[in-house]
Scaffold this motif. Structure first.
Motif, mmCIF file in Angstrom:
data_model
loop_
_atom_site.group_PDB
_atom_site.id
_atom_site.type_symbol
_atom_site.label_atom_id
_atom_site.label_comp_id
_atom_site.label_asym_id
_atom_site.label_seq_id
_atom_site.Cartn_x
_atom_site.Cartn_y
_atom_site.Cartn_z
ATOM 1 N N PRO A 1 45.990 48.662 44.950
ATOM 2 C CA PRO A 1 45.661 48.133 43.612
ATOM 3 C C PRO A 1 45.612 49.236 42.568
ATOM 4 O O PRO A 1 45.050 50.310 42.800
ATOM 5 C CB PRO A 1 44.275 47.508 43.809
ATOM 6 N N LYS A 2 46.204 48.965 41.427
ATOM 7 C CA LYS A 2 46.158 49.898 40.307
ATOM 8 C C LYS A 2 46.369 49.109 39.019
ATOM 9 O O LYS A 2 47.428 48.503 38.814
ATOM 10 C CB LYS A 2 47.210 50.992 40.456
ATOM 11 N N THR A 3 45.381 49.142 38.144
ATOM 12 C CA THR A 3 45.448 48.350 36.922
ATOM 13 C C THR A 3 46.599 48.780 36.024
ATOM 14 O O THR A 3 47.217 47.951 35.348
ATOM 15 C CB THR A 3 44.114 48.466 36.155
ATOM 16 N N ALA A 4 46.907 50.082 36.014
ATOM 17 C CA ALA A 4 47.964 50.593 35.132
ATOM 18 C C ALA A 4 49.316 49.963 35.454
ATOM 19 O O ALA A 4 50.154 49.788 34.563
ATOM 20 C CB ALA A 4 48.052 52.107 35.241
ATOM 21 N N GLN A 5 49.554 49.599 36.716
ATOM 22 C CA GLN A 5 50.838 48.995 37.080
ATOM 23 C C GLN A 5 51.034 47.649 36.381
ATOM 24 O O GLN A 5 52.097 47.393 35.801
ATOM 25 C CB GLN A 5 50.888 48.804 38.608
ATOM 26 N N ILE A 6 50.025 46.807 36.439
ATOM 27 C CA ILE A 6 50.140 45.496 35.791
ATOM 28 C C ILE A 6 50.154 45.659 34.275
ATOM 29 O O ILE A 6 50.892 44.959 33.567
ATOM 30 C CB ILE A 6 48.981 44.591 36.222
ATOM 31 N N ALA A 7 49.361 46.591 33.753
ATOM 32 C CA ALA A 7 49.312 46.796 32.304
ATOM 33 C C ALA A 7 50.668 47.245 31.781
ATOM 34 O O ALA A 7 51.128 46.784 30.724
ATOM 35 C CB ALA A 7 48.235 47.820 31.958
ATOM 36 N N GLN A 8 51.335 48.143 32.508
ATOM 37 C CA GLN A 8 52.658 48.608 32.090
ATOM 38 C C GLN A 8 53.698 47.499 32.210
ATOM 39 O O GLN A 8 54.573 47.360 31.363
ATOM 40 C CB GLN A 8 53.068 49.813 32.938
ATOM 41 N N LEU A 9 53.605 46.691 33.267
ATOM 42 C CA LEU A 9 54.541 45.579 33.419
ATOM 43 C C LEU A 9 54.408 44.603 32.256
ATOM 44 O O LEU A 9 55.404 44.163 31.669
ATOM 45 C CB LEU A 9 54.276 44.863 34.750
ATOM 46 N N VAL A 10 53.171 44.262 31.898
ATOM 47 C CA VAL A 10 52.932 43.324 30.788
ATOM 48 C C VAL A 10 53.477 43.893 29.486
ATOM 49 O O VAL A 10 54.081 43.176 28.675
ATOM 50 C CB VAL A 10 51.424 43.030 30.671
ATOM 51 N N ALA A 11 53.311 45.194 29.273
ATOM 52 C CA ALA A 11 53.794 45.812 28.038
ATOM 53 C C ALA A 11 55.319 45.837 27.996
ATOM 54 O O ALA A 11 55.923 45.636 26.935
ATOM 55 C CB ALA A 11 53.235 47.227 27.920
ATOM 56 N N ARG A 12 55.968 46.064 29.131
ATOM 57 C CA ARG A 12 57.435 46.180 29.154
ATOM 58 C C ARG A 12 58.141 44.841 29.022
ATOM 59 O O ARG A 12 59.310 44.798 28.633
ATOM 60 C CB ARG A 12 57.868 46.891 30.437
ATOM 61 N N VAL A 13 57.455 43.760 29.344
ATOM 62 C CA VAL A 13 58.076 42.437 29.163
ATOM 63 C C VAL A 13 57.675 41.825 27.822
ATOM 64 O O VAL A 13 57.849 40.615 27.606
ATOM 65 C CB VAL A 13 57.706 41.484 30.322
ATOM 66 N N ASP A 14 57.136 42.657 26.922
ATOM 67 C CA ASP A 14 56.751 42.242 25.567
ATOM 68 C C ASP A 14 55.703 41.131 25.583
ATOM 69 O O ASP A 14 55.758 40.175 24.790
ATOM 70 C CB ASP A 14 57.986 41.782 24.766
ATOM 71 N N ALA A 15 54.753 41.264 26.493
ATOM 72 C CA ALA A 15 53.681 40.272 26.575
ATOM 73 C C ALA A 15 52.328 40.872 26.254
ATOM 74 O O ALA A 15 51.303 40.248 26.523
ATOM 75 C CB ALA A 15 53.648 39.643 27.970
ATOM 76 N N ALA A 16 52.307 42.070 25.664
ATOM 77 C CA ALA A 16 51.035 42.695 25.316
ATOM 78 C C ALA A 16 50.345 41.881 24.233
ATOM 79 O O ALA A 16 50.965 41.457 23.266
ATOM 80 C CB ALA A 16 51.260 44.126 24.834
ATOM 81 N N GLY A 17 49.048 41.658 24.406
ATOM 82 C CA GLY A 17 48.285 40.860 23.455
ATOM 83 C C GLY A 17 48.404 39.370 23.669
ATOM 84 O O GLY A 17 47.812 38.589 22.916
ATOM 85 N N LYS A 18 49.155 38.941 24.694
ATOM 86 C CA LYS A 18 49.298 37.518 25.007
ATOM 87 C C LYS A 18 48.572 37.203 26.309
ATOM 88 O O LYS A 18 48.247 38.093 27.085
ATOM 89 C CB LYS A 18 50.780 37.143 25.133
ATOM 90 N N LYS A 19 48.347 35.925 26.525
ATOM 91 C CA LYS A 19 47.745 35.484 27.784
ATOM 92 C C LYS A 19 48.846 35.369 28.836
ATOM 93 O O LYS A 19 49.803 34.613 28.646
ATOM 94 C CB LYS A 19 47.043 34.145 27.592
ATOM 95 N N VAL A 20 48.685 36.131 29.916
ATOM 96 C CA VAL A 20 49.735 36.238 30.923
ATOM 97 C C VAL A 20 49.235 35.642 32.231
ATOM 98 O O VAL A 20 48.137 35.968 32.695
ATOM 99 C CB VAL A 20 50.155 37.703 31.143
ATOM 100 N N LEU A 21 50.048 34.770 32.825
ATOM 101 C CA LEU A 21 49.748 34.184 34.130
ATOM 102 C C LEU A 21 50.777 34.698 35.128
ATOM 103 O O LEU A 21 51.979 34.522 34.935
ATOM 104 C CB LEU A 21 49.801 32.658 34.051
ATOM 105 N N ILE A 22 50.300 35.353 36.182
ATOM 106 C CA ILE A 22 51.179 35.905 37.223
ATOM 107 C C ILE A 22 51.068 35.023 38.452
ATOM 108 O O ILE A 22 49.957 34.823 38.983
ATOM 109 C CB ILE A 22 50.797 37.358 37.559
ATOM 110 N N LEU A 23 52.190 34.475 38.902
ATOM 111 C CA LEU A 23 52.229 33.614 40.074
ATOM 112 C C LEU A 23 52.935 34.348 41.204
ATOM 113 O O LEU A 23 54.113 34.711 41.085
ATOM 114 C CB LEU A 23 52.961 32.305 39.748
ATOM 115 N N THR A 24 52.203 34.609 42.273
ATOM 116 C CA THR A 24 52.735 35.385 43.396
ATOM 117 C C THR A 24 53.187 34.459 44.519
ATOM 118 O O THR A 24 52.785 33.290 44.594
ATOM 119 C CB THR A 24 51.673 36.356 43.922
#
Length: 284
Positions: free
Chosen positions: A139-162
Motif C-alpha cells: 500500500p502506498k497513497t502516493a500511487q493512487i494520488a498520482q494515478l488520479v492526477a494523471r487521468v485528470d480526475a484531481a478534485g473529483k470524486k473517484v470510484l475505483i472498482l477492482t
C-alpha cells in the motif's frame, strides 16, 4: 444472444500511462438509464445507513413527578397530578421520535437494473476509464494520488472498482477523502452515482490487457481547490482594509486641530492685559 459493444472507454496503466481505448461490454453498457429505479435504489441505500437510535422520554420515563404539586382544591389554580406532564418545563415529550428501523428491501432485479442504469449514466458522460491491472506490491497513497492526477480526475470524486478484493489498493486510497475503492461485483448504484469518475480494472469486465513497458514518470502536482471564504471572514477583511484608511485620516484631523491649540495661548495673552492692576495703597 450476442453481446454488442456500444461504448468505448479510455484505458490507462496503473501508473497513469495512456493506452488504446477499450470497448465496454454491451451486456452491462447498453444505454439503459432508468431514473425512477435509480431513485428508488438511492433512497433504499440511504435509509439502510440509518441506525434509528433516536429516542425521547415520555412522562412515563422522566425522573420525578411522583408527588402531586399542590392540593386538589382551594389554591385557585388548575388541578395538577404531576410536574412531569407534557405542559410542564422538564416534563415528558408527546409523540417524540422512538427507536425503530428504517430498513428497505429491494428485489434483486430492481437492484441490478439500478446498478446497470448507473453504469450507463457514467458511460454516457465518458466518465468510465479502464485500468489494465492494479499490481501494487504494498500500500502506498502516493500511487493512487498520482494515478488520479494523471487521468485528470484531481478534485473529483473517484470510484475505483477492482477485480475482486485487493487490500493493497484499498489501503492506498483509504487516506484520500475523494477516492472510494470497491470490488466491481459489490458496487451499489448509489456509489456509482456518488462518483464523478469511475476507474474499472480491466479483468473485472472481461478484458485481459497485455502489460506495457513504462518509464519512470515525473510526479504530477494535483491542483488544490482554494477553500471558499466564509462571509464572516470576508467582512473581517473588509473591516481590516477600512481601518488603515481611518488611521491615515486621524493624523490629518490632529494636524488641523494643532493650529487651534497654538492659537489658544495667543488668545490668553491678549486677554491678560485686560485685567486691571489692583490700586496701590497710599503711604501715610
Amino acid at each position: 444472444m450476442t453481446e454488442t459493444m456500444t461504448y468505448q472507454a479510455a484505458a490507462y496503466t496503473a501508473l497513469g500511462t495512456p493506452r488504446d481505448a477499450v470497448a465496454l461490454p454491451g451486456a452491462t453498457f447498453d444505454g439503459t438509464v432508468n431514473m425512477p429505479v435509480m431513485h428508488q435504489a438511492v433512497k433504499a441505500f440511504l435509509a439502510n445507513q440509518r441506525q434509528g437510535t433516536h429516542a425521547t422520554k415520555t412522562r412515563r420515563w422522566v425522573t420525578g413527578g411522583n408527588q402531586k404539586p399542590w392540593k386538589q382544591k382551594g389554591t385557585g389554580r388548575a388541578r395538577q397530578g404531576s410536574t412531569r406532564a407534557p405542559h410542564f418545563v422538564g416534563g415528558g415529550t408527546v409523540f417524540g421520535p422512538q427507536p425503530h428501523g428504517y430498513e428497505q428491501k429491494l428485489p434483486k432485479q430492481v437492484k441490478a437494473l439500478a446498478r446497470k442504469s448507473a453504469f450507463n449514466a457514467r458511460a454516457r458522460e465518458q466518465a468510465v476509464l479502464v485500468i489494465d491491472r492494479f499490481a501494487y506490491e504494498k500500500p502506498k497513497t502516493a500511487q493512487i494520488a498520482q494515478l488520479v492526477a494523471r487521468v485528470d480526475a484531481a478534485g473529483k470524486k473517484v470510484l475505483i472498482l477492482t477485480d475482486g478484493a485487493k487490500p493493497s489498493v484499498y489501503l492506498s486510497a483509504r487516506n484520500l477523502p475523494d477516492v472510494m475503492v470497491r470490488p466491481y461485483s459489490d458496487v451499489a448504484a448509489y456509489e456509482l452515482l456518488w462518483s464523478d469518475v469511475v476507474l474499472i480494472e480491466a479483468p473485472a469486465i472481461g478484458h485481459d490487457l497485455a502489460p506495457v513497458a513504462e518509464k519512470a514518470m515525473e510526479k504530477v502536482k494535483a491542483a488544490k481547490k482554494a477553500p471558499a471564504k466564509a462571509p464572516k471572514a470576508e467582512k473581517a477583511e473588509t473591516a481590516a482594509a477600512k481601518k488603515p484608511a481611518a488611521k491615515k485620516a486621524a493624523p490629518k484631523a490632529a494636524a488641523k486641530k494643532a493650529p487651534a491649540a497654538k492659537a489658544a495661548p495667543k488668545a490668553a495673552a491678549k486677554k491678560a492685559p485686560a485685567k486691571k492692576a489692583a490700586p496701590k495703597k497710599k503711604e501715610k
